[in-house]
Design a protein around this motif. Structure first.
Motif, PDB file in Angstrom:
ATOM      1  N   LEU A   4      -7.204  24.023  45.735  1.00  0.00           N
ATOM      2  CA  LEU A   4      -8.451  23.614  45.122  1.00  0.00           C
ATOM      3  C   LEU A   4      -8.173  22.506  44.119  1.00  0.00           C
ATOM      4  O   LEU A   4      -7.345  22.677  43.233  1.00  0.00           O
ATOM      5  CB  LEU A   4      -9.108  24.790  44.400  1.00  0.00           C
ATOM      6  N   GLU A   5      -8.851  21.374  44.285  1.00  0.00           N
ATOM      7  CA  GLU A   5      -8.713  20.262  43.358  1.00  0.00           C
ATOM      8  C   GLU A   5      -9.934  20.233  42.458  1.00  0.00           C
ATOM      9  O   GLU A   5     -11.069  20.130  42.935  1.00  0.00           O
ATOM     10  CB  GLU A   5      -8.605  18.939  44.130  1.00  0.00           C
ATOM     11  N   GLN A   6      -9.694  20.317  41.158  1.00  0.00           N
ATOM     12  CA  GLN A   6     -10.787  20.357  40.210  1.00  0.00           C
ATOM     13  C   GLN A   6     -10.798  19.053  39.415  1.00  0.00           C
ATOM     14  O   GLN A   6      -9.745  18.564  38.999  1.00  0.00           O
ATOM     15  CB  GLN A   6     -10.602  21.557  39.278  1.00  0.00           C
ATOM     16  N   SER A   7     -11.996  18.504  39.179  1.00  0.00           N
ATOM     17  CA  SER A   7     -12.091  17.259  38.416  1.00  0.00           C
ATOM     18  C   SER A   7     -13.390  17.232  37.612  1.00  0.00           C
ATOM     19  O   SER A   7     -14.392  17.820  38.034  1.00  0.00           O
ATOM     20  CB  SER A   7     -12.036  16.062  39.375  1.00  0.00           C
ATOM     21  N   PRO A   8     -13.402  16.552  36.464  1.00  0.00           N
ATOM     22  CA  PRO A   8     -12.211  15.980  35.829  1.00  0.00           C
ATOM     23  C   PRO A   8     -11.375  17.058  35.158  1.00  0.00           C
ATOM     24  O   PRO A   8     -11.820  18.190  35.034  1.00  0.00           O
ATOM     25  CB  PRO A   8     -12.808  15.028  34.794  1.00  0.00           C
ATOM     26  N   GLN A   9     -10.158  16.720  34.722  1.00  0.00           N
ATOM     27  CA  GLN A   9      -9.326  17.695  34.027  1.00  0.00           C
ATOM     28  C   GLN A   9      -9.716  17.811  32.566  1.00  0.00           C
ATOM     29  O   GLN A   9      -9.565  18.875  31.971  1.00  0.00           O
ATOM     30  CB  GLN A   9      -7.851  17.320  34.150  1.00  0.00           C
ATOM     31  N   PHE A  10     -10.208  16.719  31.986  1.00  0.00           N
ATOM     32  CA  PHE A  10     -10.627  16.720  30.583  1.00  0.00           C
ATOM     33  C   PHE A  10     -11.971  16.021  30.454  1.00  0.00           C
ATOM     34  O   PHE A  10     -12.222  15.030  31.145  1.00  0.00           O
ATOM     35  CB  PHE A  10      -9.599  16.003  29.696  1.00  0.00           C
ATOM     36  N   LEU A  11     -12.815  16.534  29.591  1.00  0.00           N
ATOM     37  CA  LEU A  11     -14.130  15.960  29.382  1.00  0.00           C
ATOM     38  C   LEU A  11     -14.518  16.175  27.927  1.00  0.00           C
ATOM     39  O   LEU A  11     -14.537  17.314  27.446  1.00  0.00           O
ATOM     40  CB  LEU A  11     -15.138  16.633  30.308  1.00  0.00           C
ATOM     41  N   SER A  12     -14.809  15.069  27.235  1.00  0.00           N
ATOM     42  CA  SER A  12     -15.241  15.153  25.850  1.00  0.00           C
ATOM     43  C   SER A  12     -16.580  14.439  25.738  1.00  0.00           C
ATOM     44  O   SER A  12     -16.668  13.242  26.029  1.00  0.00           O
ATOM     45  CB  SER A  12     -14.213  14.492  24.916  1.00  0.00           C
ATOM     46  N   ILE A  13     -17.626  15.169  25.382  1.00  0.00           N
ATOM     47  CA  ILE A  13     -18.966  14.607  25.352  1.00  0.00           C
ATOM     48  C   ILE A  13     -19.682  14.991  24.057  1.00  0.00           C
ATOM     49  O   ILE A  13     -19.218  15.858  23.311  1.00  0.00           O
ATOM     50  CB  ILE A  13     -19.798  15.103  26.559  1.00  0.00           C
ATOM     51  N   GLN A  14     -20.811  14.339  23.816  1.00  0.00           N
ATOM     52  CA  GLN A  14     -21.629  14.658  22.664  1.00  0.00           C
ATOM     53  C   GLN A  14     -22.632  15.737  23.023  1.00  0.00           C
ATOM     54  O   GLN A  14     -23.059  15.857  24.176  1.00  0.00           O
ATOM     55  CB  GLN A  14     -22.375  13.413  22.177  1.00  0.00           C
TER      56      GLN A  14
END
Lengths: 115, 115
Positions: A4-14
């Protein structure tokens, strides 16, 4: 071997933004689960999707299972700081001679929602 | 109910030392699992058990042994620890219903460092 490929690995949002996390595979899974994990704790199940094309909603979270049962997505509407955490998708291995409940996990998506 | 508990929470070993991680569940679950979690790799299944007295290999079993002498306990052993076994270890348990995947309940994890 099912992967299983998961994306994105990192997410920084407001706070207030929308986001989507994807979970993809070349293999078919009998069902797929989404877990959320907070620092220092074990993962906790959010939802299980079973039928191709299935959509489930959990407050501001929407989960979808692909028609071919090879992929899934998690969409969060109007993200809140409390949504911060690690999100993991996990595919239930196709059944052979018995149901072992074995899960194949994606790499995880670390979500940070800033106030 | 305590759910799934793990002992110890933290441990530091020297290369070549041995140790046993204990997992206990009070939910009368038949199935139990040991995972390791490494950055960017999600959770990987080490060994699992479908009932008292039975164990089976998962995705990454080398260097580990397990035992399930009692239904409520699942032990993970490292006979000769190596730095590559530095990780966070999670135990999980679940019911199994024929034809579908049930929720896996995770413990809080054991953080192991091998020097």
């Amino acid at each position: 071997t099912q992967l299983l490929e998961q994306s994105p690995q990192f997410l920084s949002i407001q706070e207030g933004e929308n986001l989507t996390v994807y979970c993809n595979s070349s293999s078919v899974f009998s069902s797929l689960q989404w877990y959320r994990q907070e620092p220092g704790e074990g993962p906790v199940l959010l939802v299980t999707v079973v039928t191709g094309g299935e959509v489930k909603k959990l407050k501001r979270l929407t989960f979808q299972f692909g028609d071919a049962r090879k992929d899934s997505s998690l969409h969060i509407t109007a993200a809140q700081p409390g949504d911060t955490g690690l999100y993991l998708c996990a595919g239930v291995q196709s059944h052979g001679s018995g149901n072992t409940g074995k899960l194949i996990f994606g790499q995880g998506t670390t979500l940070q929602v800033k106030p | 109910n305590a759910g799934v508990t793990q002992t110890p929470k933290f441990r530091v070993l020297k290369t070549g030392q041995s140790m046993t991680l204990l997992c206990a569940q009070d939910m009368n679950h038949e199935y139990m699992y040991w995972y390791r979690q490494d950055p960017g790799m999600g959770l990987r299944l080490i060994h699992y058990s479908v009932g008292e007295g039975t164990t089976a290999k998962g995705e990454v079993p080398d260097g580990y042994n397990v035992s399930r002498l009692k239904k409520q306990n699942f032990l993970l052993g490292l006979e000769s620890a190596a730095p590559s076994q530095t990780s966070v270890y999670f135990c999980a348990s679940s019911y199994i219903t024929a034809g579908r995947a049930d929720t896996q309940y995770f413990g809080p994890g054991t953080r192991l460092t091998v020097l």
